[in-house]
Design a protein around this motif. Structure first.
Motif, PDB file in Angstrom:
ATOM      1  N   ARG A 118       0.825  -1.209   0.000  1.00 52.80           N
ATOM      2  CA  ARG A 118       0.000   0.000   0.000  1.00 52.80           C
ATOM      3  C   ARG A 118       0.858   1.259   0.000  1.00 52.80           C
ATOM      4  NH1 ARG A 118      -5.052  -1.213  -1.685  1.00 52.80           N
ATOM      5  NH2 ARG A 118      -5.822  -3.087  -0.633  1.00 52.80           N
ATOM      6  N   PRO A 119       0.548   2.233  -0.839  1.00 59.74           N
ATOM      7  CA  PRO A 119       1.338   3.470  -0.889  1.00 59.74           C
ATOM      8  C   PRO A 119       0.907   4.485   0.157  1.00 59.74           C
ATOM      9  CG  PRO A 119      -0.331   3.523  -2.599  1.00 59.74           C
ATOM     10  CD  PRO A 119      -0.482   2.199  -1.888  1.00 59.74           C
ATOM     11  N   TRP A 120       1.739   5.478   0.331  1.00 58.46           N
ATOM     12  CA  TRP A 120       1.413   6.624   1.180  1.00 58.46           C
ATOM     13  C   TRP A 120       1.909   7.887   0.498  1.00 58.46           C
ATOM     14  CZ3 TRP A 120       4.634   2.595   2.487  1.00 58.46           C
ATOM     15  CH2 TRP A 120       5.991   2.859   2.591  1.00 58.46           C
ATOM     16  N   ASP A 121       1.856   9.035   1.160  1.00 61.42           N
ATOM     17  CA  ASP A 121       2.094  10.322   0.502  1.00 61.42           C
ATOM     18  C   ASP A 121       3.522  10.511   0.006  1.00 61.42           C
ATOM     19  OD1 ASP A 121      -0.518  10.963   0.925  1.00 61.42           O
ATOM     20  OD2 ASP A 121      -0.164  12.214   2.684  1.00 61.42           O
ATOM     21  N   ASP A 122       4.508   9.967   0.702  1.00 65.04           N
ATOM     22  CA  ASP A 122       5.903  10.153   0.338  1.00 65.04           C
ATOM     23  C   ASP A 122       6.277   9.126  -0.721  1.00 65.04           C
ATOM     24  OD1 ASP A 122       8.731  10.181   0.203  1.00 65.04           O
ATOM     25  OD2 ASP A 122       8.861  10.966   2.239  1.00 65.04           O
ATOM     26  N   VAL A 123       6.274   9.556  -1.994  1.00 70.76           N
ATOM     27  CA  VAL A 123       6.493   8.624  -3.102  1.00 70.76           C
ATOM     28  C   VAL A 123       7.904   8.052  -3.073  1.00 70.76           C
ATOM     29  CG1 VAL A 123       6.594   8.410  -5.621  1.00 70.76           C
ATOM     30  CG2 VAL A 123       4.728   9.690  -4.542  1.00 70.76           C
ATOM     31  N   ASP A 124       8.899   8.887  -2.803  1.00 73.82           N
ATOM     32  CA  ASP A 124      10.278   8.418  -2.759  1.00 73.82           C
ATOM     33  C   ASP A 124      10.438   7.313  -1.712  1.00 73.82           C
ATOM     34  OD1 ASP A 124      12.930   8.214  -3.367  1.00 73.82           O
ATOM     35  OD2 ASP A 124      13.521  10.170  -2.588  1.00 73.82           O
ATOM     36  N   GLU A 125       9.874   7.553  -0.541  1.00 81.01           N
ATOM     37  CA  GLU A 125       9.948   6.565   0.533  1.00 81.01           C
ATOM     38  C   GLU A 125       9.176   5.304   0.170  1.00 81.01           C
ATOM     39  OE1 GLU A 125       7.814   6.844   4.595  1.00 81.01           O
ATOM     40  OE2 GLU A 125       9.788   7.780   4.918  1.00 81.01           O
ATOM     41  N   TYR A 126       8.012   5.477  -0.452  1.00 78.79           N
ATOM     42  CA  TYR A 126       7.222   4.316  -0.871  1.00 78.79           C
ATOM     43  C   TYR A 126       7.984   3.464  -1.876  1.00 78.79           C
ATOM     44  CZ  TYR A 126       3.768   1.480  -3.301  1.00 78.79           C
ATOM     45  OH  TYR A 126       3.110   0.419  -3.870  1.00 78.79           O
ATOM     46  N   LEU A 127       8.643   4.104  -2.831  1.00 79.59           N
ATOM     47  CA  LEU A 127       9.388   3.351  -3.837  1.00 79.59           C
ATOM     48  C   LEU A 127      10.507   2.537  -3.193  1.00 79.59           C
ATOM     49  CD1 LEU A 127       9.616   5.978  -6.726  1.00 79.59           C
ATOM     50  CD2 LEU A 127       8.173   3.933  -6.648  1.00 79.59           C
ATOM     51  N   GLU A 128      11.128   3.077  -2.168  1.00 78.00           N
ATOM     52  CA  GLU A 128      12.160   2.314  -1.452  1.00 78.00           C
ATOM     53  C   GLU A 128      11.552   1.088  -0.775  1.00 78.00           C
ATOM     54  OE1 GLU A 128      14.602   4.510   1.209  1.00 78.00           O
ATOM     55  OE2 GLU A 128      15.023   6.119  -0.226  1.00 78.00           O
ATOM     56  N   TRP A 129      10.380   1.271  -0.167  1.00 76.59           N
ATOM     57  CA  TRP A 129       9.712   0.151   0.496  1.00 76.59           C
ATOM     58  C   TRP A 129       9.285  -0.906  -0.524  1.00 76.59           C
ATOM     59  CZ3 TRP A 129       9.290  -0.798   5.624  1.00 76.59           C
ATOM     60  CH2 TRP A 129       8.399  -1.803   6.016  1.00 76.59           C
ATOM     61  N   LEU A 130       8.724  -0.452  -1.650  1.00 75.52           N
ATOM     62  CA  LEU A 130       8.316  -1.373  -2.708  1.00 75.52           C
ATOM     63  C   LEU A 130       9.526  -2.099  -3.285  1.00 75.52           C
ATOM     64  CD1 LEU A 130       6.157  -2.515  -4.645  1.00 75.52           C
ATOM     65  CD2 LEU A 130       6.497  -0.471  -6.076  1.00 75.52           C
ATOM     66  N   GLU A 131      10.613  -1.371  -3.473  1.00 74.28           N
ATOM     67  CA  GLU A 131      11.855  -1.997  -3.946  1.00 74.28           C
ATOM     68  C   GLU A 131      12.268  -3.137  -3.024  1.00 74.28           C
ATOM     69  OE1 GLU A 131      16.618  -0.906  -4.249  1.00 74.28           O
ATOM     70  OE2 GLU A 131      15.142   0.725  -4.193  1.00 74.28           O
TER      71      GLU A 131
END
Length: 283
Positions: A79-92
């Protein structure tokens, strides 16, 4: 859960933790919808792809295989949240776990920006994208993580990626076409995709295959944010996916939204299945 896949959450409940010992492919939903332009809705993409894949038969006559026997596990959505950069790191990290478990990630978008996380995790040598757009902008509306910049971010930010092949592109800014003229980018226009055959050397490299559903002509897949006429036939997209699957170490299908009657999601789900059938090795 993607139809025919094993639900990883149920397996974890039964065993006390994730078990991918028999997984060949792992579905990861990435419902990011932060920078979609014109018509948003990609947050519903993973759910719709799973839903509109429910009608497909388990058995595939061409390969004489059952999808449910090919080791596909569904991890669920990140699930994503507002901080896209941080989300991409988590998804990575979620996708990298799949790679470390010796399985091939199948990412369901979500906007095309999620491919950056997939490519970072997989670290391919070549990115092959089916897309109506070049996605080679330096920034869009001041945003370097816009879905309109993803191919450029991968070329410039993922160390092992040496080239990008964009199939079906038919629009882009002047800046993007200038960037596409450089040696590390190959663009195959829609009218040439049916006859495109990858160089044998390309298929010996580690590939990441990304399908932006807007590569298809919008008459076939209207459920996407930025429709661009004069696109690909679904069979052309299928043939590309079948060709690339045996060499691909990562795959995604992105930019499906909720603004049609399921045509885009059904096509996306079918391409996921074609990738699995073709990428499963000899029967």
């Amino acid at each position: 859960m993607f139809p025919g896949a094993t639900d990883e959450r149920e397996r974890a409940d039964a065993t006390g933790g994730p078990d991918r010992s028999d997984a060949n492919f792992v579905v990861v939903g990435a419902p990011l919808d932060a920078s979609t332009t014109f018509q948003p809705g990609t947050r519903f993409g993973p759910r719709r792809i799973r839903h509109f894949s429910e009608t497909f038969d388990d058995y595939d006559h061409r390969t004489d295989r059952y999808f449910s026997e090919l080791g596909v596990v569904d991890h669920g959505d990140v699930r994503p949240w507002d901080d896209v950069d941080e989300y991409l790191e988590w998804l990575e990290g979620a996708v990298r776990d799949v790679v470390w478990d010796d399985a091939v990630p199948l990412v369901l978008g979500g906007e095309h920006t999620v491919t950056l996380a997939g490519a970072r995790a997989v670290e391919p040598e070549t990115l092959v994208v089916l897309d109506a757009h070049l996605d080679l902008r330096e920034e869009y509306d001041g945003n370097r993580l816009s879905h309109a910049c993803v191919t450029r971010r991968i070329l410039e930010g993922v160390e092992r990626v040496e080239e990008a092949v964009v199939l079906g592109a038919r629009t882009g800014s002047e800046e993007e076409w200038d960037r596409a003229s450089e040696a590390d980018v190959t663009v195959v226009p829609p009218e040439d995709v049916a006859d495109w055959e990858p160089d044998p050397a390309l298929l010996e490299r580690e590939l990441y295959c990304s399908v932006d559903i807007d590569a298809a002509d919008p008459g076939y897949a209207p459920g996407t944010g930025t429709k661009e006429p004069f696109g690909l036939e679904p069979r052309e997209m299928r043939d590309v996916v079948r060709t690339l699957a045996p060499a691909a170490t990562g795959f995604d299908v992105v930019e499906v939204n909720d603004r049609d009657d399921g045509q885009a999601a059904a096509l996306a789900g079918k391409l996921v299945r074609e990738f699995v059938y073709a990428g499963s090795g000899p029967s």
